[in-house]
Each structure stands twice: as structure tokens, then as C-alpha cells.
Design an enzyme around this catalytic site. Structure first.
Site, mmCIF file in Angstrom:
data_model
loop_
_atom_site.group_PDB
_atom_site.id
_atom_site.type_symbol
_atom_site.label_atom_id
_atom_site.label_comp_id
_atom_site.label_asym_id
_atom_site.label_seq_id
_atom_site.Cartn_x
_atom_site.Cartn_y
_atom_site.Cartn_z
ATOM 1 N N SER A 24 4.288 -38.385 6.462
ATOM 2 C CA SER A 24 3.135 -39.132 6.961
ATOM 3 C C SER A 24 3.462 -40.618 7.052
ATOM 4 C CB SER A 24 1.935 -38.926 6.028
ATOM 5 O OG SER A 24 0.855 -39.755 6.412
ATOM 6 N N SER B 78 0.790 -34.425 9.503
ATOM 7 C CA SER B 78 0.725 -35.365 8.389
ATOM 8 C C SER B 78 -0.445 -35.098 7.447
ATOM 9 C CB SER B 78 0.644 -36.811 8.906
ATOM 10 O OG SER B 78 -0.639 -37.099 9.407
ATOM 11 N N LYS C 151 -6.333 -39.988 8.416
ATOM 12 C CA LYS C 151 -5.724 -39.970 7.080
ATOM 13 C C LYS C 151 -6.834 -39.836 6.047
ATOM 14 C CE LYS C 151 -1.665 -41.124 8.879
ATOM 15 N NZ LYS C 151 -0.558 -40.156 8.993
ATOM 16 N N SER D 260 -0.293 -33.224 14.937
ATOM 17 C CA SER D 260 0.881 -33.265 14.061
ATOM 18 C C SER D 260 0.499 -32.873 12.641
ATOM 19 C CB SER D 260 1.515 -34.665 14.088
ATOM 20 O OG SER D 260 0.625 -35.630 13.565
#
Length: 306
Positions: free
Chosen positions: A271, A112, A167, A110
Site C-alpha cells: 500500500s 491495497s 485507505k 487494486s
């Protein structure tokens, strides 16, 4: 951003396969092969005895050596299930050790972490830079380094430990993180931003504002969507140490608890991260993302991660 390992908990699958094939390999080396050797010796002795009787009776035999070799090879031949287990065991063991203690591959599914990481990027995660951990249970046994602000880190999602997320580390234990009007402040010092050309989002086909963010000396690119609010308060969930955060319509302030980290995606308005589901405990850390080793749709993506 969810990262999908092959067949879910691939480490557990590898471990089970390694144990099974390893047991078969050990059993064959120390027991079954010796049984086959003993059976071959008996068969050869019986064959030699028959040949000796025949020879004594005047019967000539040609090709005795070839026949003995054939008998021996047939009896000593490993059964298929043992042969395959013995062949696979060292390969499975090597892969298990490499991905458990050195490097593990992941695929980005994805957006993010756009523009740093794109959908389809195949990345390598350093498993030892933050300490040596036991596979499966992820228990740290040898501490080495601590995550630093700006690191791109893979970790177990606190709400579902079967999922791997990736992240950027925004706050380390003790940091005071403030996010207002889409700008970060760390320990009272505003993070610096430099404007870049707008970024075309491949998913939405919408241009987003792009900045070079300098997070306590670590420079990387981020995206902001002018149409999106700074924070969707309705998406904020309960989480451990939530009392360390104060939320407003303009943003939030959090003090990172000991043994925890505050994580955010570089695609700030696309996100789900620590803003919404809380801090990442040290026990959830998987490793540091260090390189893109392949993107099948964009080979130019190969390189280090900043």
C-alpha cells in the site's frame, strides 16, 4: 490505492449535462412551447376559415375534428433534440444530486485494502457523513461529523487531485502515530493484534500473515508480508508537514497536523499511503466507504465494510 471514476471527473460531466439539458428544458417550457402553441392556433384558425368559406359555397367536409387534431399535434410535437433533453434532464439531475450529496459508487481496482476490500468490489461511499460539500469544488458548507480512527475513507490523492484513493484512517488531528516492526502505536498506546489463519494473496499466490487489528476499539483484518521491510525509505517523498514525522529504518513516528489525517491500507506491505506521500487534508475528503453492493466475480462479497 487509486479508484477510477467513470471518464475521470464524472461529477463535472454530469454537471455540464445537467446544465445543458436543464437550459433546454426551461427554454422549451417557458418559450418554445408557447411559440408552438401560437403557431398551432394560427394554423387552426386558417384551417377553420378555409372550411367556413368552403361550407358557405356548399362544399361538405367530413372528418374536420380529426384533421384539426392532426394539424395541432404536428405543430405542437417537440423537435427530437428538445424531446430527448426534456427526458434526460430529470434523470441526470437526480443522479447528480444523489452522487453529489448522498452516495457515490466506486470500483476497487487494486489490492491495497485487502482483505477488507478486494479487487472488483463495487462500493458505496456516504457523501454526507463527514459534512455537506459543494460538488465539483468539494468545498464543505455544512460540517456534520469528523473522520474517526478505523474509518475506511475515500479522498482525493494529495499528489494528484484528479485521482480518488481509499485507505483506513489511522490518525486524526493531534494523534502521535508510531509504526515499528509492523506494529502501530497511537498516542503511546500499542494497538492490539490477534493472529488469524494465513491469507492467500490471489495476485502473488503467496500466503501472508493475517491479524485482527483493534485500532482504538475498531476491529478489522490486516495483512503483513514477512518478506517485506517495515518501511521502504527510498519510496518516502516530500510532502507538506513532513517535519512532523521522524523516519528510521525500523519505522517512523508522525504527529498528525491540525486539519489532516494519517491513512494506511490494510494490506500493509502492498500500500502506497501516508507513510510515503504524507497527510490527507480535510479539504480532500470525499466520503466514508460503507458497503460493498456488488462484486461480479464474487456475489458473496455484498455487505457492510468494517
Amino acid at each position: 490505492m487509486t479508484m477510477q471514476s467513470i471518464l475521470g471527473n464524472f461529477a463535472l460531466i454530469l454537471f455540464v449535462l445537467m446544465v445543458i439539458t436543464g437550459i433546454i428544458w426551461v427554454l422549451d417550457v417557458f418559450y418554445l412551447s408557447k411559440q408552438r402553441r401560437a403557431s398551432a392556433d394560427r394554423a387552426l384558425a386558417e384551417y377553420d376559415s378555409r372550411i367556413a368559406v368552403s361550407t358557405a359555397n356548399g362544399i361538405r367536409h367530413d372528418g374536420n375534428a380529426e384533421k384539426r387534431a392532426e394539424i395541432e399535434a404536428k405543430i405542437l410535437r417537440q423537435p427530437t433534440w428538445i424531446e430527448y433533453s426534456g427526458s434526460f434532464f430529470p434523470v441526470i439531475a437526480l443522479v447528480f444530486v444523489l452522487r453529489s450529496f448522498l452516495f457515490e459508487p466506486f470500483k476497487i481496482p487494486s489490492s491495497s485494502m485487502v482483505p477488507t476490500l478486494l479487487v472488483g468490489d463495487l462500493i458505496l461511499v456516504n457523501k454526507f457523513t463527514y459534512g455537506i460539500r459543494l460538488p465539483i469544488i468539494n468545498e464543505k458548507i455544512i460540517p456534520i461529523n469528523d473522520p474517526q480512527r478505523g474509518d475506511v475513507m475515500v479522498f482525493k490523492y494529495p499528489k494528484d487531485m484528479s485521482q480518488d484513493y481509499i485507505k483506513r484512517v489511522i490518525g486524526v488531528p493531534g494523534d502521535k502515530i508510531t509504526y515499528e516492526n509492523k506494529r502501530l502505536t497511537v498516542n503511546g498506546k500499542p494497538v492490539t493484534y490477534a493472529g488469524l489463519d494465513d491469507y492467500l494473496d490471489d495476485e502473488s499466490l503467496v500466503y501472508k500473515k493475517q491479524y485482527r487489528e483493534s485500532l482504538t476499539g475498531v476491529e478489522h483484518r490486516i495483512l503483513n508480508d514477512e518478506r517485506a521491510p517495515t518501511l521502504n525509505l527510498s519510496d518516502v517523498r516530500d510532502f507538506p508537514h513532513k517535519d512532523a514525522c521522524t523516519y528510521t529504518y525500523d519505522g517512523f513516528t508522525c504527529v498528525v497536523p491540525a486539519g489532516n489525517y494519517f491513512m494506511m491500507g490494510d494490506n500493509r506491505d502492498n500500500s502506497a499511503d501516508s507513510r510515503y506521500w504524507g497527510f490527507v487534508p480535510d479539504k480532500n475528503i470525499v466520503g466514508k466507504a460503507v458497503a460493498v453492493w456488488m462484486n461480479l466475480s464474487n456475489p458473496r462479497r455484498i455487505g457492510g465494510i468494517q
